[in-house]
Design a protein around this motif. Structure first.
Motif, PDB file in Angstrom:
ATOM      1  N   VAL A 118      71.054  40.010  37.165  1.00 58.90           N
ATOM      2  CA  VAL A 118      72.382  39.774  36.598  1.00 58.90           C
ATOM      3  C   VAL A 118      73.183  41.071  36.609  1.00 58.90           C
ATOM      4  O   VAL A 118      74.356  41.093  37.013  1.00 58.90           O
ATOM      5  CB  VAL A 118      72.287  39.191  35.166  1.00 58.90           C
ATOM      6  CG1 VAL A 118      73.639  39.186  34.474  1.00 58.90           C
ATOM      7  CG2 VAL A 118      71.696  37.787  35.204  1.00 58.90           C
ATOM      8  N   MET A 119      72.550  42.157  36.188  1.00 60.48           N
ATOM      9  CA  MET A 119      73.235  43.455  36.191  1.00 60.48           C
ATOM     10  C   MET A 119      73.661  43.825  37.612  1.00 60.48           C
ATOM     11  O   MET A 119      74.791  44.272  37.829  1.00 60.48           O
ATOM     12  CB  MET A 119      72.329  44.530  35.602  1.00 60.48           C
ATOM     13  CG  MET A 119      72.095  44.363  34.107  1.00 60.48           C
ATOM     14  SD  MET A 119      70.800  45.450  33.427  1.00 60.48           S
ATOM     15  CE  MET A 119      71.366  47.063  33.903  1.00 60.48           C
ATOM     16  N   ALA A 120      72.760  43.650  38.574  1.00 60.17           N
ATOM     17  CA  ALA A 120      73.082  43.971  39.971  1.00 60.17           C
ATOM     18  C   ALA A 120      74.186  43.051  40.485  1.00 60.17           C
ATOM     19  O   ALA A 120      75.120  43.495  41.161  1.00 60.17           O
ATOM     20  CB  ALA A 120      71.833  43.857  40.848  1.00 60.17           C
ATOM     21  N   GLY A 121      74.084  41.768  40.179  1.00 59.01           N
ATOM     22  CA  GLY A 121      75.076  40.801  40.639  1.00 59.01           C
ATOM     23  C   GLY A 121      76.458  41.071  40.097  1.00 59.01           C
ATOM     24  O   GLY A 121      77.467  40.804  40.765  1.00 59.01           O
ATOM     25  N   ASN A 122      76.531  41.636  38.885  1.00 52.45           N
ATOM     26  CA  ASN A 122      77.826  41.979  38.304  1.00 52.45           C
ATOM     27  C   ASN A 122      78.448  43.201  38.964  1.00 52.45           C
ATOM     28  O   ASN A 122      79.631  43.464  38.773  1.00 52.45           O
ATOM     29  CB  ASN A 122      77.690  42.223  36.796  1.00 52.45           C
ATOM     30  CG  ASN A 122      77.557  40.932  36.030  1.00 52.45           C
ATOM     31  OD1 ASN A 122      78.082  39.897  36.421  1.00 52.45           O
ATOM     32  ND2 ASN A 122      76.828  40.971  34.916  1.00 52.45           N
ATOM     33  N   LYS A 123      77.669  43.947  39.740  1.00 57.57           N
ATOM     34  CA  LYS A 123      78.167  45.166  40.374  1.00 57.57           C
ATOM     35  C   LYS A 123      78.467  45.003  41.858  1.00 57.57           C
ATOM     36  O   LYS A 123      78.913  45.931  42.503  1.00 57.57           O
ATOM     37  CB  LYS A 123      77.160  46.298  40.172  1.00 57.57           C
ATOM     38  CG  LYS A 123      77.006  46.666  38.713  1.00 57.57           C
ATOM     39  CD  LYS A 123      75.959  47.729  38.511  1.00 57.57           C
ATOM     40  CE  LYS A 123      75.695  47.900  37.047  1.00 57.57           C
ATOM     41  NZ  LYS A 123      76.060  49.168  36.531  1.00 57.57           N
ATOM     42  N   VAL A 124      78.180  43.821  42.416  1.00 56.34           N
ATOM     43  CA  VAL A 124      78.448  43.583  43.835  1.00 56.34           C
ATOM     44  C   VAL A 124      79.480  42.469  43.983  1.00 56.34           C
ATOM     45  O   VAL A 124      79.701  41.676  43.059  1.00 56.34           O
ATOM     46  CB  VAL A 124      77.168  43.227  44.625  1.00 56.34           C
ATOM     47  CG1 VAL A 124      76.169  44.370  44.582  1.00 56.34           C
ATOM     48  CG2 VAL A 124      76.538  41.949  44.129  1.00 56.34           C
ATOM     49  N   LYS A 125      80.067  42.403  45.152  1.00 54.30           N
ATOM     50  CA  LYS A 125      81.081  41.386  45.408  1.00 54.30           C
ATOM     51  C   LYS A 125      80.429  40.094  45.896  1.00 54.30           C
ATOM     52  O   LYS A 125      79.588  40.117  46.783  1.00 54.30           O
ATOM     53  CB  LYS A 125      82.055  41.914  46.466  1.00 54.30           C
ATOM     54  CG  LYS A 125      83.222  41.001  46.710  1.00 54.30           C
ATOM     55  CD  LYS A 125      84.184  41.591  47.712  1.00 54.30           C
ATOM     56  CE  LYS A 125      85.316  40.601  47.921  1.00 54.30           C
ATOM     57  NZ  LYS A 125      86.255  41.078  48.905  1.00 54.30           N
ATOM     58  N   ASP A 126      80.831  38.985  45.314  1.00 53.38           N
ATOM     59  CA  ASP A 126      80.398  37.644  45.718  1.00 53.38           C
ATOM     60  C   ASP A 126      78.885  37.491  45.852  1.00 53.38           C
ATOM     61  O   ASP A 126      78.378  37.140  46.923  1.00 53.38           O
ATOM     62  CB  ASP A 126      81.068  37.241  47.032  1.00 53.38           C
ATOM     63  CG  ASP A 126      82.581  37.208  46.920  1.00 53.38           C
ATOM     64  OD1 ASP A 126      83.075  36.797  45.849  1.00 53.38           O
ATOM     65  OD2 ASP A 126      83.252  37.588  47.890  1.00 53.38           O
ATOM     66  N   PRO A 127      78.135  37.725  44.769  1.00 55.58           N
ATOM     67  CA  PRO A 127      76.679  37.536  44.876  1.00 55.58           C
ATOM     68  C   PRO A 127      76.341  36.064  45.092  1.00 55.58           C
ATOM     69  O   PRO A 127      77.033  35.171  44.616  1.00 55.58           O
ATOM     70  CB  PRO A 127      76.167  38.019  43.515  1.00 55.58           C
ATOM     71  CG  PRO A 127      77.315  37.814  42.580  1.00 55.58           C
ATOM     72  CD  PRO A 127      78.558  38.033  43.413  1.00 55.58           C
ATOM     73  N   GLU A 128      75.291  35.840  45.860  1.00 60.34           N
ATOM     74  CA  GLU A 128      74.827  34.469  46.120  1.00 60.34           C
ATOM     75  C   GLU A 128      73.349  34.391  45.763  1.00 60.34           C
ATOM     76  O   GLU A 128      72.565  35.148  46.318  1.00 60.34           O
ATOM     77  CB  GLU A 128      75.044  34.123  47.582  1.00 60.34           C
ATOM     78  CG  GLU A 128      74.714  32.696  47.944  1.00 60.34           C
ATOM     79  CD  GLU A 128      75.475  31.652  47.118  1.00 60.34           C
ATOM     80  OE1 GLU A 128      74.814  30.692  46.714  1.00 60.34           O
ATOM     81  OE2 GLU A 128      76.674  31.797  46.872  1.00 60.34           O
TER      82      GLU A 128
END
Length: 191
Positions: A118-128
């Motif tokens: 979740v932390m990583a996904g909040n820092k990248v664009k358009d996580p899938e």
């Protein structure tokens, strides 16, 4: 003609199978779809890298967390979480049999892997998949592992062979201490 058994069943067939069996066990549609796809992918051993890597899970997570701002870290953390969810749900008795650590240890690491995802996904664009899915998995890991365990019980016609220690671990970790039914020989779990 040399046909491999898994070539007879498509990925879509497996996803549909798991999705149908998770109906009623996982309420959120996106989470149910994600788990169904993860279980279908797990039919192919290479897709469960975290389970077949000699590197300790803690080291794998530390490496991924050190690169939190990348899609690769998001994917790696999801893979670790997925692998631990699959293992905790489909084969919790293997964890108890090996006594490497108890089921709670693997559940804790799975929850943390999804939290870090979740932390990583909040820092990248358009996580899938969207960050909402690993967030739900982190917060409902035990319930999702229990749902996967119940799908396995359906597949195994409601009977799973386990040692008494495994029954205790699964009862404690996946069913909140509620004792699951066992036969008089304490080797078969009946759901």
């Amino acid at each position: 003609m040399d046909v491999k058994p898994l070539e007879l069943v498509t990925d879509e067939d497996l996803v549909q199978y798991f999705s149908n069996n998770l109906a009623g066990l996982v309420q959120d549609r996106d989470t149910k779809d994600y788990i169904a796809k993860m279980l279908a992918a797990s039919a192919i051993i290479e897709r469960q890298r975290a389970l077949h890597d000699a590197t300790p899970i803690s080291i794998m997570m530390k490496k991924a967390v050190s690169r939190l701002r990348t899609h690769a870290a998001y994917s790696e953390l999801l893979n670790i979480g997925d692998s631990l969810l699959w293992l905790s749900g489909f084969y919790p008795e293997r964890i108890s049999a090996d006594r490497i650590d108890d089921l709670g240890f693997f559940i804790g690491y799975g929850e943390r892997a999804y939290d870090y995802a979740v932390m990583a996904g909040n820092k990248v664009k358009d996580p899938e998949p969207p960050v909402r899915v690993p967030y739900m998995l982190a917060n409902q890991f035990r319930a999702m592992a229990r749902a996967i365990f119940e799908v396995r019980a359906r597949v195994d016609i409601g009977v799973i062979l386990m040692s008494p220690q495994a029954v205790n671990d699964v009862s404690r970790e996946l069913f909140g201490g509620k004792r699951i039914s066992v036969t008089k020989h304490h080797e078969r779990v009946l759901l």
